[in-house]
Design a protein around this motif. Structure first.
Motif, short mmCIF file in Angstrom:
data_model
loop_
_atom_site.label_atom_id
_atom_site.label_comp_id
_atom_site.label_asym_id
_atom_site.label_seq_id
_atom_site.Cartn_x
_atom_site.Cartn_y
_atom_site.Cartn_z
N GLU A 35 0.84 -1.19 0.00
CA GLU A 35 0.00 0.00 0.00
C GLU A 35 0.88 1.25 0.00
N GLY A 36 0.38 2.27 -0.67
CA GLY A 36 1.10 3.53 -0.76
C GLY A 36 1.96 3.66 -1.99
N ALA A 75 -1.44 2.94 -3.97
CA ALA A 75 -2.25 1.73 -3.79
C ALA A 75 -2.81 1.67 -2.38
N ALA A 76 -4.07 1.28 -2.29
CA ALA A 76 -4.74 1.09 -1.00
C ALA A 76 -5.61 -0.15 -1.09
N ALA A 77 -6.08 -0.60 0.05
CA ALA A 77 -6.84 -1.85 0.10
C ALA A 77 -8.05 -1.82 -0.83
N ILE A 96 -3.15 -5.88 -2.79
CA ILE A 96 -2.43 -4.84 -2.06
C ILE A 96 -2.01 -5.41 -0.70
N GLN A 98 -0.30 -5.05 3.05
CA GLN A 98 -0.21 -4.06 4.11
C GLN A 98 1.25 -3.69 4.36
N VAL A 136 2.18 6.17 3.62
CA VAL A 136 0.95 5.70 4.26
C VAL A 136 0.93 6.24 5.69
N LYS A 186 -1.20 5.88 9.39
CA LYS A 186 -2.18 5.08 10.12
C LYS A 186 -2.29 5.59 11.55
#
Length: 286
Positions: free
Chosen positions: A101-102, A146-148, A176, A178, A256, A258
């Motif tokens: 992701e990212g 890119a993300a889920a 994708i 994590q 990313v 979180k």
């Protein structure tokens, strides 16, 4: 009896002209039929020395042996080979169909055309739903980060509007991964906190499969306490009741971000502090 086909090697979407002529000067009043691979494709009334029929060839499946019949007379076969105007597109994914992701992902729709002059438009799909492409990017579609929610089965379609031809690629599944786990904010020690007590908050990330360098930030009541750094803990050596509030932390690898859970810290005054406060008040009123 003469039978002509023009052209004998057409491209998809072009018109094929079939011309069936009878050499005799006699005028017939019979049916003329046209065939492909022995199967009738059209019939019409033959009233003169020749009859023509035009069909649009939609694909290579229209290739075969063409002929015509007038009454009991049958022409020779003419072999017709329909060529692809453009081949079935191939979808390429860079850097890979399984990314963290990212990271950016680029889809390229590659098509081999019969002629350089063949003009194509492109569409991209995820799980059969059309995606809105960036104007001017033509055969490319880019996922900036890119993300889920962008995982799925992707395909592209090449379109020739002049001849109403559309061809779609095989689909490719993009997954994708994590980059790192959602952080968990932990307090040490647990339980009730008192004035002057040492408090440590730890922003814990269980997994970091991308092995990227992580930066940690801490907040109280939404206000930044510690700017992003590589320190995953925040320490108050002597907590005060004014430090009470709702805490959370954020983690980033530069692409990313979180956010952790929230913890409410309630810091009470110790008995010694309360006693000292009363003593000071008593001295003030004496």
């Amino acid at each position: 009896m003469a039978f002509q086909v023009d052209p004998v090697s057409p491209l998809e979407g072009e018109t094929l002209k079939l011309n069936c002529r009878y050499k005799s000067n006699r005028r017939w009043n019979k049916d003329v039929s046209f065939y492909r691979n022995g199967k009738k494709i059209h019939s019409m009334r033959f009233t003169g020395r020749g009859s023509s029929y035009s069909i649009k060839v939609n694909g290579t499946e229209d290739s075969g042996r063409y002929s015509c019949k007038i009454g009991g007379s049958e022409s020779r076969n003419v072999n017709v080979l329909v060529r692809e105007r453009f081949a079935k597109p191939v979808l390429r994914v860079e850097p890979t169909a399984e990314v963290f992701e990212g990271l950016p992902v680029t889809l390229t729709c590659t098509v081999r055309a019969a002629r350089p002059s063949v003009h194509l438009h492109y569409s991209f799909y995820r799980d059969s739903a059309a995606l809105e492409a960036v104007p001017g990017h033509g055969s490319m579609y880019t996922i900036n980060a890119a993300a889920a929610n962008v995982a799925g089965n992707y395909a592209c379609e090449a379109i020739n509007t002049v001849y109403s031809l559309r061809k779609r690629s095989n689909s490719i599944h993009i997954s994708i991964k994590q980059a790192f786990a959602v952080p968990v904010l932990i307090m040490r020690p647990e339980g009730q906190l008192f004035d002057g007590q040492r408090v440590k908050l730890v922003c814990w990330v269980e997994a970091n499969p991308s092995q990227a360098s992580l930066q940690y930030s801490f907040y109280r009541n939404g206000i930044l306490l510690q700017a992003p750094s590589d320190h995953s803990d925040y320490i108050s050596e002597s907590a005060r009741p004014t430090d009470s509030g709702t805490y959370h932390c954020e983690v980033t690898n530069g692409k990313v971000w979180k956010r952790s859970n929230q913890l409410y810290l309630s810091i009470k005054r110790s008995k010694n502090s309360i006693r000292l406060m009363f003593e000071l008040l008593s001295m003030f009123w004496l």
